[in-house]
Every structure is written in C-alpha cells, then in structure tokens.
Design a protein around this motif. Sequence first.
Motif, PDB file in Angstrom:
ATOM      1  N   ARG A  22     -14.259 106.095 127.313  1.00 34.23           N
ATOM      2  CA  ARG A  22     -15.200 106.925 128.110  1.00 34.23           C
ATOM      3  C   ARG A  22     -16.656 106.401 128.184  1.00 34.23           C
ATOM      4  O   ARG A  22     -16.954 106.491 129.407  1.00 34.23           O
ATOM      5  CB  ARG A  22     -15.818 108.448 127.165  1.00 34.23           C
ATOM      6  N   VAL A  23     -17.286 105.719 127.256  1.00 35.52           N
ATOM      7  CA  VAL A  23     -18.635 105.140 127.611  1.00 35.52           C
ATOM      8  C   VAL A  23     -18.338 103.848 128.572  1.00 35.52           C
ATOM      9  O   VAL A  23     -19.123 103.770 129.487  1.00 35.52           O
ATOM     10  CB  VAL A  23     -19.150 104.631 126.140  1.00 35.52           C
ATOM     11  N   LEU A  24     -17.327 102.991 128.387  1.00 30.60           N
ATOM     12  CA  LEU A  24     -17.202 102.025 129.061  1.00 30.60           C
ATOM     13  C   LEU A  24     -16.617 102.472 130.629  1.00 30.60           C
ATOM     14  O   LEU A  24     -16.964 101.627 131.443  1.00 30.60           O
ATOM     15  CB  LEU A  24     -16.232 101.135 128.777  1.00 30.60           C
ATOM     16  N   GLY A  25     -16.092 103.750 130.902  1.00 32.88           N
ATOM     17  CA  GLY A  25     -15.861 104.107 132.203  1.00 32.88           C
ATOM     18  C   GLY A  25     -17.092 104.449 133.067  1.00 32.88           C
ATOM     19  O   GLY A  25     -16.819 104.463 134.241  1.00 32.88           O
ATOM     20  N   ASN A  26     -18.099 104.456 132.526  1.00 31.86           N
ATOM     21  CA  ASN A  26     -19.418 104.627 133.109  1.00 31.86           C
ATOM     22  C   ASN A  26     -19.968 103.298 134.073  1.00 31.86           C
ATOM     23  O   ASN A  26     -20.774 103.366 134.836  1.00 31.86           O
ATOM     24  CB  ASN A  26     -20.674 105.043 132.305  1.00 31.86           C
ATOM     25  N   PHE A  27     -19.039 102.135 133.699  1.00 30.26           N
ATOM     26  CA  PHE A  27     -19.309 100.890 134.502  1.00 30.26           C
ATOM     27  C   PHE A  27     -18.391 100.974 135.776  1.00 30.26           C
ATOM     28  O   PHE A  27     -17.094 100.780 135.463  1.00 30.26           O
ATOM     29  CB  PHE A  27     -19.104  99.780 133.697  1.00 30.26           C
ATOM     30  N   ALA A  28     -18.700 101.118 137.012  1.00 32.70           N
ATOM     31  CA  ALA A  28     -18.030 101.264 137.953  1.00 32.70           C
ATOM     32  C   ALA A  28     -17.616  99.768 138.513  1.00 32.70           C
ATOM     33  O   ALA A  28     -18.342  98.901 138.292  1.00 32.70           O
ATOM     34  CB  ALA A  28     -19.010 101.682 139.152  1.00 32.70           C
ATOM     35  N   THR A  29     -16.162  99.807 138.803  1.00 31.28           N
ATOM     36  CA  THR A  29     -15.522  98.331 139.208  1.00 31.28           C
ATOM     37  C   THR A  29     -14.941  98.499 140.654  1.00 31.28           C
ATOM     38  O   THR A  29     -14.712  99.614 140.968  1.00 31.28           O
ATOM     39  CB  THR A  29     -14.673  97.965 138.231  1.00 31.28           C
ATOM     40  N   GLY A  30     -14.653  97.544 141.137  1.00 29.57           N
ATOM     41  CA  GLY A  30     -13.894  97.420 142.321  1.00 29.57           C
ATOM     42  C   GLY A  30     -12.481  97.744 141.777  1.00 29.57           C
ATOM     43  O   GLY A  30     -12.093  97.274 140.389  1.00 29.57           O
ATOM     44  N   VAL A  31     -11.459  97.671 142.634  1.00 27.11           N
ATOM     45  CA  VAL A  31     -10.145  97.715 142.324  1.00 27.11           C
ATOM     46  C   VAL A  31      -9.188  96.632 143.129  1.00 27.11           C
ATOM     47  O   VAL A  31      -9.457  96.374 144.370  1.00 27.11           O
ATOM     48  CB  VAL A  31      -9.635  98.895 142.753  1.00 27.11           C
ATOM     49  N   THR A  32      -8.320  96.014 142.291  1.00 26.43           N
ATOM     50  CA  THR A  32      -7.534  94.893 142.949  1.00 26.43           C
ATOM     51  C   THR A  32      -6.109  95.116 142.634  1.00 26.43           C
ATOM     52  O   THR A  32      -5.733  95.845 141.892  1.00 26.43           O
ATOM     53  CB  THR A  32      -8.024  93.533 142.612  1.00 26.43           C
ATOM     54  N   ILE A  33      -5.333  94.484 143.546  1.00 29.74           N
ATOM     55  CA  ILE A  33      -3.741  94.244 143.194  1.00 29.74           C
ATOM     56  C   ILE A  33      -3.644  92.773 143.170  1.00 29.74           C
ATOM     57  O   ILE A  33      -3.761  92.087 143.874  1.00 29.74           O
ATOM     58  CB  ILE A  33      -2.918  95.101 144.366  1.00 29.74           C
ATOM     59  N   VAL A  34      -2.923  92.528 141.838  1.00 24.14           N
ATOM     60  CA  VAL A  34      -2.555  91.004 141.743  1.00 24.14           C
ATOM     61  C   VAL A  34      -1.065  90.800 142.102  1.00 24.14           C
ATOM     62  O   VAL A  34      -0.447  91.465 141.375  1.00 24.14           O
ATOM     63  CB  VAL A  34      -3.072  90.673 140.074  1.00 24.14           C
ATOM     64  N   THR A  35      -0.826  89.809 142.918  1.00 27.11           N
ATOM     65  CA  THR A  35       0.434  89.790 143.301  1.00 27.11           C
ATOM     66  C   THR A  35       0.995  88.293 143.021  1.00 27.11           C
ATOM     67  O   THR A  35       0.440  87.394 142.649  1.00 27.11           O
ATOM     68  CB  THR A  35       0.770  90.015 144.623  1.00 27.11           C
ATOM     69  N   ALA A  36       2.367  87.977 142.867  1.00 25.38           N
ATOM     70  CA  ALA A  36       2.760  86.689 142.811  1.00 25.38           C
ATOM     71  C   ALA A  36       4.060  87.054 143.559  1.00 25.38           C
ATOM     72  O   ALA A  36       4.901  87.826 143.777  1.00 25.38           O
ATOM     73  CB  ALA A  36       3.109  86.398 141.439  1.00 25.38           C
TER      74      ALA A  36
END
Length: 210
Positions: free
Chosen positions: A48-62
């Motif tokens: 819950r607390v760490l969720g306050n840090f907004a991040t970008g979103v990626t998809i890692v592919t191989a």
Amino acid sequence: MGHAGAAAAAVRYLRSGPPAPVEALPRPELRCVGEDERAPVDPGEFRRVLGNFATGVTIVTAPAGPSEDTPAGFACQSFSSLSLEPPLIAFMVGRTSTTWPRIARAGAFCVNVLGAHQGELCRAFAVSGADKFAGVAYDAAPVSGAPRLTGAVAWIDCAIHAVHTGGDHLIVVGRVEALGATEAPDGPLLFHRGRFDRLHGSPGDGRPPR
C-alpha cells in the motif's frame, strides 16, 4: 612563514624519518540480525505504501527459442535506467516467473515503454499461460530480434549484462544495444496506487501533471 619557510619546514619533516605507526581501530563484531530485532512489516502495508510511488509501465519481450512457437513477454513496472557509461538499464522480475527462464535462455530482450492508450495490452501481458501475442502487432527489434510492440512510446533493445538476487525477485541488468522513441500525444501509461493513470495535460502544454 612565507613560501620559503613552508618549504623548509616540509623538508625538515621529511628528513625526520618515518612517522610512528598508527594503531588500527578494533574491527567491529559482525553478526546476523536476530529475528527479534527485525522490524515487522506487513506485506499488505508494504504494498500500500510503496504503491504511492508512480511508475511507468513496460512490457519486456524476448524472441522465441528454437523449440518455441511464440515469443516471450511479461508486463513489468519495475524498470529503471541504471548507467550512462556504459549504457545500462535494469528491471526486476519475480523469481517464480515462468517467462523469465525463456528470456534468460534468449540472452537478450526488448523493453517496450507503453503509451497511455495501452492499458488493455498491459493487462493481457500480466496473465500467465495464455498466448499473449495473439492479435498483437509488432516487428523485430534490430539487434535482439525481440518483439518491438506497435504503439509503444519507446523501446530499448538489450543484451543481458548481469543478474542479481534481491529477495523474492531477480535484478536483471541489460546492456543497451539500440533504442528509440516515438511521438506520444497522449503520453505514457502510468501505474499508481494499484491502477493505471496518465499524465494530465498534453505533453509540452506547460501544465504540470496532477
């Protein structure tokens, strides 16, 4: 004293012989932290607390391996640039991930930074066991051959540089071989407090994000 006096004092000091040895401080005792000394952190509260840090979103592919029918890929918000010289990035993946072994075998991957319009695509890559690439448009990244997803706002083509353990996750360091970005009028996809979000205000219009 002046420059001449200081020089003479330095010469006298050097001619006086080696200084007396300095006794080393005692080495501190090393020990494990006891169970009763660890601050209890509830996993739900941690999330819950760490969720306050907004991040970008990626998809890692191989790319698909010799005996595989489809490429590999998973949604990842734990991504960061790491080093400029040499150019390195890092992402974190759970040690129980079924996709990570396929990426590790490939030895290379492509990080696709998602745009604000790609929330459904991210959800599709967050599940396990399905054909995640069904109906997904992509081409091959120039060095690794990993899927470069159509509509992503940026892509980073990498070779695996190092892998470190970090609790229940692995820290994967990638050496950047090629990269690029496209214009994204609606901005990047963000993840904040358990849900997708976007920057409020078009890029470059002078208004700060909410």
